[in-house]
Design a protein around this motif. Structure first.
Motif, short mmCIF file in Angstrom:
data_model
loop_
_atom_site.label_atom_id
_atom_site.label_comp_id
_atom_site.label_asym_id
_atom_site.label_seq_id
_atom_site.Cartn_x
_atom_site.Cartn_y
_atom_site.Cartn_z
N SER A 33 5.10 13.22 -5.15
CA SER A 33 5.86 12.30 -4.47
C SER A 33 5.06 11.10 -4.24
O SER A 33 3.64 11.07 -4.51
CB SER A 33 5.78 12.87 -2.64
N LEU A 34 5.51 10.03 -3.59
CA LEU A 34 5.21 8.78 -3.32
C LEU A 34 5.13 8.64 -1.77
O LEU A 34 6.26 8.91 -1.26
CB LEU A 34 6.17 7.62 -3.70
N THR A 35 4.17 8.59 -0.94
CA THR A 35 4.04 8.72 0.42
C THR A 35 3.51 7.48 0.73
O THR A 35 2.47 7.16 0.58
CB THR A 35 3.70 10.06 1.04
N GLY A 36 3.97 6.79 2.02
CA GLY A 36 3.61 5.69 2.54
C GLY A 36 3.95 5.31 3.87
O GLY A 36 4.89 5.98 4.59
N TRP A 37 3.13 4.39 4.55
CA TRP A 37 3.50 4.00 6.16
C TRP A 37 3.83 2.41 6.11
O TRP A 37 2.58 1.68 5.81
CB TRP A 37 2.35 4.44 6.91
N PHE A 38 4.62 2.07 6.81
CA PHE A 38 4.74 0.74 7.33
C PHE A 38 4.13 0.51 8.51
O PHE A 38 4.53 1.28 9.65
CB PHE A 38 6.41 0.23 7.31
N SER A 39 3.21 -0.48 8.86
CA SER A 39 2.38 -0.49 9.99
C SER A 39 2.47 -1.86 10.92
O SER A 39 2.82 -2.86 9.89
CB SER A 39 0.84 -0.10 9.76
N CYS A 40 2.02 -1.82 11.79
CA CYS A 40 1.94 -3.12 12.53
C CYS A 40 0.35 -3.15 12.75
O CYS A 40 -0.45 -2.57 13.79
CB CYS A 40 2.44 -3.20 13.83
N LEU A 41 -0.48 -3.95 11.80
CA LEU A 41 -1.89 -4.03 11.68
C LEU A 41 -2.40 -5.29 12.50
O LEU A 41 -1.87 -6.43 12.04
CB LEU A 41 -2.51 -3.80 10.52
N PRO A 42 -3.18 -5.17 13.23
CA PRO A 42 -3.97 -6.52 13.68
C PRO A 42 -4.79 -7.18 12.55
O PRO A 42 -4.93 -6.48 11.55
CB PRO A 42 -5.03 -6.06 14.67
#
Length: 211
Positions: free
Chosen positions: A194-203
């Protein structure tokens, strides 16, 4: 190769209301074949892959009783055409999620995951305990001819305590609210990719550390 499912109002509404959504036929076999050529999928036998850890940065630990897959982190600097194409799609998704959910998403991190036969990942959230950065989880399954007897289902726990099992079928995508949806990967009986990832709100300082 990847359909713009992030532009589908029904997909976005389901993600907002149910907290997770499955999208079938989200991408075609050309994408799968290109990924197979771009990334050596031997898992433990590949120099690119390493045992997956749990936790964040300095707190990371490899605990095989919790997860036993192998991963390879994606890099925006990778010159493989399909990897560059994938990053372009990720950027389009990021913009769509910003507009749809009014989130200041500014970063994506993702990896290729290989589960050898017998591998699993126990029940967990994708959000780290001490941060609230990860907002939306994206999973793309790359397993041709997968059958129910092959195991490796994604078990998603509903708010009412029930659960749903999602087979990792080729072309299937899953979106989840990272901090809300408990899930696990059941033991696979054949190699699961699989391809797994995360969209984040990073400082800004976290974006710098994360590359």
């Amino acid at each position: 190769m990847i359909k713009p499912f992030w532009e589908d109002d029904e997909v976005l509404d389901t993600l907002a209301q149910r907290r997770w959504v499955v999208i079938d036929d989200a991408f075609d076999e050309r994408f799968i074949e290109a990924m197979e050529q771009a990334v050596p999928w031997q898992g433990a036998a590949s120099d690119l892959f390493h045992r997956a850890a749990i936790g964040r940065q300095a707190e990371q630990q490899v605990i095989r009783e919790i997860r036993s897959d192998f991963i390879h982190w994606l890099d925006r600097g990778d010159t493989e055409a399909v990897i560059q194409y994938f990053w372009q799609q990720v950027d389009a998704m990021m913009e769509a999620f910003r507009r749809a959910f009014f989130l200041p998403i500014n970063y994506y991190e993702g990896h290729v995951a290989v589960y050898p036969p017998g591998a699993f990942y126990k029940k967990h959230l994708d959000q780290f305990e001490k941060t609230s950065y990860r907002q939306i989880t994206l999973i793309l399954y790359l397993n041709k001819d997968w059958q129910e007897q092959d195991g490796g289902a994604l078990r998603v726990y509903e708010a009412d305590g029930s659960h749903t099992e999602v087979l990792p079928l080729a072309g299937r995508a899953v979106l989840m609210q990272s901090a809300e949806v408990w899930h696990e990967v059941l033991p696979a009986r054949r190699t699961r990719k699989s391809l797994t990832g995360w969209f984040s709100c990073l400082p800004m300082e976290e974006r710098f550390l994360g590359g």
